[in-house]
Design a protein around this motif. Structure first.
Motif, PDB file in Angstrom:
ATOM      1  N   ALA A  17     -88.653   5.360   9.948  1.00  0.00           N
ATOM      2  CA  ALA A  17     -89.975   5.921   9.676  1.00  0.00           C
ATOM      3  C   ALA A  17     -90.310   7.035  10.663  1.00  0.00           C
ATOM      4  CB  ALA A  17     -91.032   4.820   9.731  1.00  0.00           C
ATOM      5  N   ALA A  18     -89.795   6.917  11.882  1.00  0.00           N
ATOM      6  CA  ALA A  18     -90.045   7.932  12.909  1.00  0.00           C
ATOM      7  C   ALA A  18     -89.099   9.116  12.800  1.00  0.00           C
ATOM      8  CB  ALA A  18     -89.903   7.307  14.296  1.00  0.00           C
ATOM      9  N   GLU A  19     -88.088   8.964  11.965  1.00  0.00           N
ATOM     10  CA  GLU A  19     -87.044   9.981  11.830  1.00  0.00           C
ATOM     11  C   GLU A  19     -86.375  10.249  13.184  1.00  0.00           C
ATOM     12  OE1 GLU A  19     -88.725  13.417   9.927  1.00  0.00           O
ATOM     13  OE2 GLU A  19     -88.997  12.378   8.006  1.00  0.00           O
ATOM     14  N   LEU A  20     -86.044   9.164  13.868  1.00  0.00           N
ATOM     15  CA  LEU A  20     -85.405   9.239  15.173  1.00  0.00           C
ATOM     16  C   LEU A  20     -84.226   8.272  15.216  1.00  0.00           C
ATOM     17  CD1 LEU A  20     -88.599   9.171  17.456  1.00  0.00           C
ATOM     18  CD2 LEU A  20     -87.150  11.163  17.010  1.00  0.00           C
ATOM     19  N   ALA A  21     -83.298   8.535  16.099  1.00  0.00           N
ATOM     20  CA  ALA A  21     -82.159   7.655  16.308  1.00  0.00           C
ATOM     21  C   ALA A  21     -82.343   6.881  17.610  1.00  0.00           C
ATOM     22  CB  ALA A  21     -80.867   8.471  16.366  1.00  0.00           C
ATOM     23  N   THR A  22     -81.542   5.829  17.793  1.00  0.00           N
ATOM     24  CA  THR A  22     -81.575   5.067  19.028  1.00  0.00           C
ATOM     25  C   THR A  22     -81.360   6.002  20.223  1.00  0.00           C
ATOM     26  OG1 THR A  22     -80.758   3.083  17.932  1.00  0.00           O
ATOM     27  CG2 THR A  22     -80.482   3.185  20.308  1.00  0.00           C
ATOM     28  N   GLU A  23     -82.118   5.795  21.269  1.00  0.00           N
ATOM     29  CA  GLU A  23     -82.120   6.569  22.509  1.00  0.00           C
ATOM     30  C   GLU A  23     -82.749   7.958  22.360  1.00  0.00           C
ATOM     31  OE1 GLU A  23     -78.368   6.649  24.524  1.00  0.00           O
ATOM     32  OE2 GLU A  23     -78.310   4.462  24.775  1.00  0.00           O
ATOM     33  N   GLU A  24     -83.204   8.291  21.162  1.00  0.00           N
ATOM     34  CA  GLU A  24     -83.817   9.605  20.948  1.00  0.00           C
ATOM     35  C   GLU A  24     -85.307   9.649  21.268  1.00  0.00           C
ATOM     36  OE1 GLU A  24     -83.577  13.201  17.640  1.00  0.00           O
ATOM     37  OE2 GLU A  24     -83.008  11.160  17.086  1.00  0.00           O
ATOM     38  N   PRO A  25     -86.084   8.567  21.078  1.00  0.00           N
ATOM     39  CA  PRO A  25     -87.517   8.639  21.381  1.00  0.00           C
ATOM     40  C   PRO A  25     -87.761   8.971  22.855  1.00  0.00           C
ATOM     41  CG  PRO A  25     -87.025   6.669  20.096  1.00  0.00           C
ATOM     42  CD  PRO A  25     -85.713   7.248  20.516  1.00  0.00           C
ATOM     43  N   ASP A  26     -88.731   9.806  23.100  1.00  0.00           N
ATOM     44  CA  ASP A  26     -89.100  10.109  24.480  1.00  0.00           C
ATOM     45  C   ASP A  26     -89.903   8.973  25.093  1.00  0.00           C
ATOM     46  OD1 ASP A  26     -88.239  13.024  24.905  1.00  0.00           O
ATOM     47  OD2 ASP A  26     -89.307  13.100  22.995  1.00  0.00           O
ATOM     48  N   LEU A  27     -90.675   8.284  24.259  1.00  0.00           N
ATOM     49  CA  LEU A  27     -91.609   7.284  24.789  1.00  0.00           C
ATOM     50  C   LEU A  27     -91.848   6.189  23.759  1.00  0.00           C
ATOM     51  CD1 LEU A  27     -93.614   6.646  27.176  1.00  0.00           C
ATOM     52  CD2 LEU A  27     -95.319   7.964  25.912  1.00  0.00           C
ATOM     53  N   LEU A  28     -91.928   4.953  24.242  1.00  0.00           N
ATOM     54  CA  LEU A  28     -92.371   3.810  23.448  1.00  0.00           C
ATOM     55  C   LEU A  28     -93.656   3.309  24.087  1.00  0.00           C
ATOM     56  CD1 LEU A  28     -91.812   1.538  21.270  1.00  0.00           C
ATOM     57  CD2 LEU A  28     -90.714   0.262  23.132  1.00  0.00           C
ATOM     58  N   ILE A  29     -94.729   3.185  23.291  1.00  0.00           N
ATOM     59  CA  ILE A  29     -95.996   2.705  23.848  1.00  0.00           C
ATOM     60  C   ILE A  29     -96.478   1.501  23.062  1.00  0.00           C
ATOM     61  CG2 ILE A  29     -96.609   5.055  24.563  1.00  0.00           C
ATOM     62  CD1 ILE A  29     -98.728   5.056  22.319  1.00  0.00           C
ATOM     63  N   GLY A  30     -97.357   0.726  23.678  1.00  0.00           N
ATOM     64  CA  GLY A  30     -97.958  -0.400  22.973  1.00  0.00           C
ATOM     65  C   GLY A  30     -98.679  -1.339  23.907  1.00  0.00           C
ATOM     66  N   GLY A  31     -99.651  -2.025  23.340  1.00  0.00           N
ATOM     67  CA  GLY A  31    -100.378  -3.063  24.066  1.00  0.00           C
ATOM     68  C   GLY A  31    -100.342  -4.341  23.267  1.00  0.00           C
ATOM     69  N   PRO A  32     -99.288  -5.159  23.413  1.00  0.00           N
ATOM     70  CA  PRO A  32     -99.194  -6.399  22.637  1.00  0.00           C
ATOM     71  C   PRO A  32    -100.420  -7.277  22.838  1.00  0.00           C
ATOM     72  CG  PRO A  32     -97.152  -5.969  23.835  1.00  0.00           C
ATOM     73  CD  PRO A  32     -98.159  -4.997  24.343  1.00  0.00           C
ATOM     74  N   PRO A  33    -101.069  -7.731  21.778  1.00  0.00           N
ATOM     75  CA  PRO A  33    -102.218  -8.637  21.927  1.00  0.00           C
ATOM     76  C   PRO A  33    -101.791  -9.898  22.654  1.00  0.00           C
ATOM     77  CG  PRO A  33    -102.016  -7.842  19.669  1.00  0.00           C
ATOM     78  CD  PRO A  33    -100.753  -7.478  20.369  1.00  0.00           C
ATOM     79  N   CYS A  34    -102.455 -10.209  23.747  1.00  0.00           N
ATOM     80  CA  CYS A  34    -102.050 -11.367  24.559  1.00  0.00           C
ATOM     81  C   CYS A  34    -103.273 -12.172  24.979  1.00  0.00           C
ATOM     82  CB  CYS A  34    -101.271 -10.907  25.790  1.00  0.00           C
ATOM     83  SG  CYS A  34     -99.553 -10.516  25.437  1.00  0.00           S
ATOM     84  N   GLN A  35    -103.970 -12.742  23.990  1.00  0.00           N
ATOM     85  CA  GLN A  35    -105.162 -13.536  24.287  1.00  0.00           C
ATOM     86  C   GLN A  35    -104.914 -14.686  25.251  1.00  0.00           C
ATOM     87  OE1 GLN A  35    -104.108 -12.627  21.273  1.00  0.00           O
ATOM     88  NE2 GLN A  35    -105.783 -12.074  19.899  1.00  0.00           N
ATOM     89  N   PRO A  36    -103.725 -15.338  25.233  1.00  0.00           N
ATOM     90  CA  PRO A  36    -103.523 -16.450  26.162  1.00  0.00           C
ATOM     91  C   PRO A  36    -103.626 -16.053  27.631  1.00  0.00           C
ATOM     92  CG  PRO A  36    -101.860 -16.483  24.437  1.00  0.00           C
ATOM     93  CD  PRO A  36    -102.587 -15.181  24.306  1.00  0.00           C
ATOM     94  N   PHE A  37    -103.441 -14.751  27.932  1.00  0.00           N
ATOM     95  CA  PHE A  37    -103.429 -14.314  29.316  1.00  0.00           C
ATOM     96  C   PHE A  37    -104.736 -13.652  29.748  1.00  0.00           C
ATOM     97  CE2 PHE A  37     -99.152 -14.188  27.580  1.00  0.00           C
ATOM     98  CZ  PHE A  37     -98.471 -14.996  28.485  1.00  0.00           C
ATOM     99  N   SER A  38    -105.708 -13.565  28.832  1.00  0.00           N
ATOM    100  CA  SER A  38    -106.972 -12.918  29.170  1.00  0.00           C
ATOM    101  C   SER A  38    -107.822 -13.834  30.032  1.00  0.00           C
ATOM    102  CB  SER A  38    -107.733 -12.555  27.897  1.00  0.00           C
ATOM    103  OG  SER A  38    -108.185 -13.721  27.236  1.00  0.00           O
ATOM    104  N   LYS A  39    -108.747 -13.234  30.765  1.00  0.00           N
ATOM    105  CA  LYS A  39    -109.649 -14.022  31.612  1.00  0.00           C
ATOM    106  C   LYS A  39    -110.497 -14.960  30.763  1.00  0.00           C
ATOM    107  CE  LYS A  39    -111.451 -11.952  35.140  1.00  0.00           C
ATOM    108  NZ  LYS A  39    -112.292 -11.113  36.025  1.00  0.00           N
ATOM    109  N   SER A  40    -110.939 -14.467  29.593  1.00  0.00           N
ATOM    110  CA  SER A  40    -111.741 -15.325  28.723  1.00  0.00           C
ATOM    111  C   SER A  40    -110.908 -16.478  28.185  1.00  0.00           C
ATOM    112  CB  SER A  40    -112.318 -14.510  27.564  1.00  0.00           C
ATOM    113  OG  SER A  40    -111.290 -13.927  26.797  1.00  0.00           O
ATOM    114  N   GLY A  41    -109.591 -16.240  27.999  1.00  0.00           N
ATOM    115  CA  GLY A  41    -108.724 -17.316  27.558  1.00  0.00           C
ATOM    116  C   GLY A  41    -108.629 -18.425  28.589  1.00  0.00           C
ATOM    117  N   TYR A  42    -108.525 -18.060  29.860  1.00  0.00           N
ATOM    118  CA  TYR A  42    -108.508 -19.057  30.929  1.00  0.00           C
ATOM    119  C   TYR A  42    -109.847 -19.776  30.990  1.00  0.00           C
ATOM    120  CZ  TYR A  42    -104.251 -16.855  32.759  1.00  0.00           C
ATOM    121  OH  TYR A  42    -102.996 -16.355  32.913  1.00  0.00           O
TER     122      TYR A  42
END
Length: 399
Positions: free
Chosen positions: A63-88
């Motif tokens: 979908a990105a029209e890229l090959a392995t090792e070709e992307p300059d950057l991978l970004i993301g913020g995986p949702p991690c409710q178990p580790f949030s302060k409100s979760g504790y």
């Protein structure tokens, strides 16, 4: 333009900032249909709609029209409710890695292993690195080590807890930022530029962000409703329910620290906003100093989204999308640093595009209203919170 792959894109908070730093989002992967619709309306990026666990890395690269090792950057913020302060706070010592929602970390690492970009950027809640509770951070470290061993890469991980307000955002919002370079170079986090007197600039205020917007927006659903709606006007700007305790300046209506922090929390014109919430209740702030909910444009301004971004959906949808995002200015700052230190050596600009202006004429604080008679019955002695692990929530868990 450097090309990036975006995971857990949400409505595009991170991407909007990297876009201003000259990156092109080649593909954005997001599960939520409302977020995907808004991404398509606001940008012409390739959008993969679906659960990351059911989408292969090969599909992402195609979908990105890229090959392995070709992307300059991978970004993301995986949702991690178990580790949030409100979760504790809600569940005590959270199960963390045993919680199936922690699998989002593994999915990010899987795509990292398969795509092997020049640099990766992962942001998350500060709780991921809490002392004594850092299983999530340790899992990422171990995952990166396994990738290096398997693919002969040299990813070096640098991480730091940063506050977006310290880099020019008009909102106090802490995030854990992790950056890894495939060639093993260490990323040096930029010095904070905004804040106390020893820094280059003062913090941006809510007035800096909102001062040119109408104080009576043409938007429905902004009136505060519910049991406590008539109490909000009796609280000064920059205060919350603690104003009405025996340690505040109002009436003793509540016990000290017996409520959650955002209960009846109001913006102050001359300070940064507090963190925008994704799923607030009827009395959960921050509220506008005009004693109403924040408009969609005001929410976007406090999150430093570009002004050309127009969000569609219900009031709850927009609040959720903006509240789950990261201030775009933070990723614009980090994007320029990544380019300068690890990619093409481009020098960061003197002025960031998403930083609000410094407004010189901040109006005085609004006057507060007298206490409505219906709340007088609450006046009296109220016990303060007895301490961590001994409040109402702890009592309910024991029961």
């Amino acid at each position: 333009m450097p090309k990036l792959i975006s995971l857990y894109t949400g409505v595009g908070g991170l991407d909007f900032g990297f876009e201003q730093a000259g990156f092109q989002t080649s593909v954005a992967l997001e599960l939520d249909p409302t977020c995907c619709n808004n991404l398509r309306e606001n940008r012409d990026w390739s959008v993969l709609e679906g659960d990351i666990h059911g989408i292969s890395s090969a599909e992402i690269l195609e979908a990105a029209e890229l090959a392995t090792e070709e992307p300059d950057l991978l970004i993301g913020g995986p949702p991690c409710q178990p580790f949030s302060k409100s979760g504790y706070w809600a569940t005590g010592d959270a199960r963390r890695l045993d919680d199936p929602r922690a699998d989002t970390l593994d999915a990010y690492l899987r795509v990292l292993s398969d795509t092997r970009p020049k640099v990766f950027f992962l942001e998350n809640v500060p709780g991921l690195a809490f002392k004594g509770k850092a299983e999530g951070l340790n899992r990422i470290v171990k995952g990166v080590e396994d990738i290096n061993a398997t693919h002969s890469t040299a990813y070096k991980l640098s991480w730091q807890i940063v506050n977006a307000a310290d880099y020019g955002a008009p909102q106090m919002r802490e995030r854990l930022v992790l950056i890894g370079d495939r060639e093993g170079r260490e990323f040096i986090f930029p010095e904070a530029t905004h804040g106390p007197e020893n820094r280059q600039f003062r913090h941006h205020t809510a007035w800096d962000a909102l001062g040119d917007l109408p104080e009576t927006p043409n938007e429905t659903g902004l009136k505060m409703t519910g049991k406590w709606a008539d109490l909000l006007p009796t609280i000064p700007e920059g205060q919350n329910y603690l104003w009405h305790t025996d340690r505040g300046g109002g009436y003793p209506l509540f016990g000290w620290r017996r409520r959650y922090w955002n209960f009846l929390l109001k913006l102050s014109k001359d300070r940064p906003s507090w963190t925008i919430q994704a799923q607030p209740g009827s009395a959960t702030g921050p509220f506008h100093w005009q004693n109403r909910k924040l408009s969609s444009r005001e929410l976007c301004r406090l999150q430093t989204f570009p002004d050309d971004v127009v969000l569609q959906g219900s009031r709850g949808d927009i609040q959720r999308m903006v509240g789950n995002a990261v201030p775009s200015l933070l990723s614009e700052v980090m994007g320029w640093e990544i380019r300068s230190q690890l990619l093409d050596g481009r020098t960061r600009p003197n002025q960031f595009k998403l930083e609000p202006p410094f407004r010189k004429c901040c109006p005085p604080e609004n006057a507060i209203a007298p206490l409505p008679k219906k709340f007088a019955q609450l006046i009296g002695e109220h016990e303060p919170h007895p301490g961590e692990g001994r409040g109402y929530a702890a009592e309910r868990r024991v029961a």
